[in-house]
Scaffold this motif. Structure first.
Motif, mmCIF file in Angstrom:
data_model
loop_
_atom_site.group_PDB
_atom_site.id
_atom_site.type_symbol
_atom_site.label_atom_id
_atom_site.label_comp_id
_atom_site.label_asym_id
_atom_site.label_seq_id
_atom_site.Cartn_x
_atom_site.Cartn_y
_atom_site.Cartn_z
ATOM 1 N N ASP A 63 0.862 -1.178 0.000
ATOM 2 C CA ASP A 63 0.000 0.000 0.000
ATOM 3 C C ASP A 63 0.906 1.237 0.000
ATOM 4 O OD1 ASP A 63 -1.584 2.250 0.971
ATOM 5 O OD2 ASP A 63 -3.138 0.790 1.465
ATOM 6 N N GLN A 64 0.917 1.978 -1.114
ATOM 7 C CA GLN A 64 1.818 3.113 -1.243
ATOM 8 C C GLN A 64 1.498 4.235 -0.268
ATOM 9 O OE1 GLN A 64 1.160 3.215 -5.661
ATOM 10 N NE2 GLN A 64 3.294 3.834 -5.667
ATOM 11 N N VAL A 65 0.245 4.369 0.119
ATOM 12 C CA VAL A 65 -0.142 5.446 1.023
ATOM 13 C C VAL A 65 0.226 5.107 2.461
ATOM 14 C CG1 VAL A 65 -2.084 6.754 1.960
ATOM 15 C CG2 VAL A 65 -1.964 6.257 -0.491
ATOM 16 N N ARG A 66 -0.104 3.889 2.898
ATOM 17 C CA ARG A 66 0.182 3.495 4.281
ATOM 18 C C ARG A 66 1.571 2.911 4.469
ATOM 19 N NH1 ARG A 66 -4.093 -0.503 6.294
ATOM 20 N NH2 ARG A 66 -4.022 -1.265 4.142
ATOM 21 N N GLY A 67 2.195 2.490 3.367
ATOM 22 C CA GLY A 67 3.540 1.939 3.451
ATOM 23 C C GLY A 67 3.596 0.566 4.084
ATOM 24 N N VAL A 68 2.542 -0.250 3.912
ATOM 25 C CA VAL A 68 2.499 -1.579 4.515
ATOM 26 C C VAL A 68 2.016 -2.597 3.483
ATOM 27 C CG1 VAL A 68 2.029 -0.663 6.813
ATOM 28 C CG2 VAL A 68 0.114 -1.259 5.314
ATOM 29 N N LEU A 69 2.254 -3.885 3.782
ATOM 30 C CA LEU A 69 1.680 -4.962 2.986
ATOM 31 C C LEU A 69 0.300 -5.285 3.542
ATOM 32 C CD1 LEU A 69 4.620 -7.484 2.435
ATOM 33 C CD2 LEU A 69 3.397 -6.217 0.667
ATOM 34 N N ALA A 70 -0.699 -5.340 2.675
ATOM 35 C CA ALA A 70 -2.063 -5.602 3.136
ATOM 36 C C ALA A 70 -2.833 -6.355 2.055
ATOM 37 C CB ALA A 70 -2.770 -4.289 3.465
ATOM 38 N N PRO A 71 -3.783 -7.239 2.446
ATOM 39 C CA PRO A 71 -4.611 -7.944 1.454
ATOM 40 C C PRO A 71 -5.539 -6.969 0.734
ATOM 41 C CG PRO A 71 -4.722 -8.999 3.622
ATOM 42 C CD PRO A 71 -4.089 -7.665 3.816
ATOM 43 N N LEU A 72 -5.734 -7.190 -0.543
ATOM 44 C CA LEU A 72 -6.622 -6.342 -1.328
ATOM 45 C C LEU A 72 -8.081 -6.702 -1.088
ATOM 46 C CD1 LEU A 72 -4.794 -6.310 -4.777
ATOM 47 C CD2 LEU A 72 -5.229 -4.315 -3.343
ATOM 48 N N HIS A 73 -8.924 -5.687 -0.979
ATOM 49 C CA HIS A 73 -10.363 -5.919 -0.875
ATOM 50 C C HIS A 73 -10.967 -6.125 -2.265
ATOM 51 C CE1 HIS A 73 -10.356 -5.104 3.383
ATOM 52 N NE2 HIS A 73 -9.795 -3.939 3.188
ATOM 53 N N GLU A 74 -10.358 -5.531 -3.265
ATOM 54 C CA GLU A 74 -10.779 -5.698 -4.653
ATOM 55 C C GLU A 74 -9.529 -5.796 -5.514
ATOM 56 O OE1 GLU A 74 -13.784 -6.203 -5.593
ATOM 57 O OE2 GLU A 74 -14.836 -5.649 -3.742
ATOM 58 N N GLU A 75 -9.652 -6.415 -6.684
ATOM 59 C CA GLU A 75 -8.480 -6.569 -7.540
ATOM 60 C C GLU A 75 -7.982 -5.223 -8.059
ATOM 61 O OE1 GLU A 75 -9.466 -7.428 -12.075
ATOM 62 O OE2 GLU A 75 -10.301 -8.980 -10.786
ATOM 63 N N VAL A 76 -6.703 -5.201 -8.402
ATOM 64 C CA VAL A 76 -6.058 -3.990 -8.891
ATOM 65 C C VAL A 76 -5.198 -4.360 -10.092
ATOM 66 C CG1 VAL A 76 -4.394 -2.169 -8.365
ATOM 67 C CG2 VAL A 76 -6.007 -2.905 -6.617
ATOM 68 N N VAL A 77 -5.265 -3.549 -11.146
ATOM 69 C CA VAL A 77 -4.374 -3.703 -12.287
ATOM 70 C C VAL A 77 -3.284 -2.648 -12.158
ATOM 71 C CG1 VAL A 77 -4.153 -3.661 -14.790
ATOM 72 C CG2 VAL A 77 -6.256 -4.524 -13.741
#
Length: 251
Positions: A63-77
């Motif tokens: 997560d570029q904003v929070r600076g952490v690794l986190a599971p996605l709630h929805e897919e991202v391209v």
């Protein structure tokens, strides 16, 4: 692949001072694509499927904003990164006067908004208007049907639950067989998809598969603390060992 140019990384002056062109933002992650980036896909000199990768719902991402690794709630391209790295494929470290971007003139929205000294504009737009792979390949047809079947058989949220059961009980055959079946389905789906791309080289075929089906399960299972190894007879062996990074897979 397009050549890497020497354009500036983030030339916009989003505050009193411009980008230092250190390249750190582009080493940490790649931008997610938004609705306004659709116009960049398929145009002359623009993005193609080989430049993109899908991170599926439930997958760990930076997560570029929070600076952490986190599971996605929805897919991202997102834009494709370099092998075994989060670094953007288009980052050019040899531009002569700081880090450069190989597609600065046709960069995605998040690249236009990102400035490490002032993250507010990116944070505001970060999770809004994101596109999915179906926005790119269309919601109907053979590829869309393959994507749907792949999600049904290889969804990360269900795999995380099975991984958790396996970590709780290493002798749980149902969990092991279910995960291995997903690995086999994932590999077969990629064969079917890339079999339609005979004129591409192996690297580009794999990149198109990563856009349409996400990253191979053989690589991403490590986030669940799982690994696979191919035996001499060709069989795949599943091992529940290593660090469990995904919170849903932890006992």
């Amino acid at each position: 692949m397009p050549a890497l140019g020497q354009g500036r990384l983030h030339g916009e002056c989003l505050m009193a001072g411009e980008c230092d062109r250190c390249g750190e933002c582009c080493r940490r992650s790649t931008p997610a694509l938004h609705e306004e980036d659709l116009k960049l896909i398929g145009e002359s000199g623009g993005l193609d499927l080989v430049h993109l990768v899908t991170f599926r719902r439930g997958e760990l991402v930076h997560d570029q904003v929070r600076g952490v690794l986190a599971p996605l709630h929805e897919e991202v391209v997102k834009l494709r990164s370099r092998p075994h790295s989060w670094e953007c494929f288009f980052l050019n470290e040899d531009s002569g006067d700081g880090a450069g971007c190989g597609r600065y003139e046709q960069r995605p929205l998040e690249c236009k908004l990102l400035l490490c000294k002032n993250p507010a504009p990116l944070a505001e737009a970060y999770a809004t208007g994101r596109i999915t792979r179906l926005d790119i390949v269309g919601g109907h047809g053979a590829v869309a049907e393959l994507i749907a079947a792949h999600e049904d058989q290889c969804g990360y949220e269900e795999l995380a639950a099975w991984a958790r059961r396996l970590h709780l009980d290493a002798s749980n055959r149902e969990a092991a067989e279910t995960i291995l079946a997903a690995v086999h389905f994932d590999a077969r789906a990629r064969e079917i998809l890339t079999g339609r791309l005979p004129e591409m080289n192996e690297e580009d075929r794999a990149a198109v598969a990563a856009c349409c089906l996400g990253r191979p399960l053989a690589e991403t299972l490590s986030m669940f603390g799982l690994s696979i190894a191919r035996q001499e007879d060709g069989a795949i062996r599943l091992s529940a060992s290593g660090t469990i990074h995904h919170p849903a897979a932890r006992p």
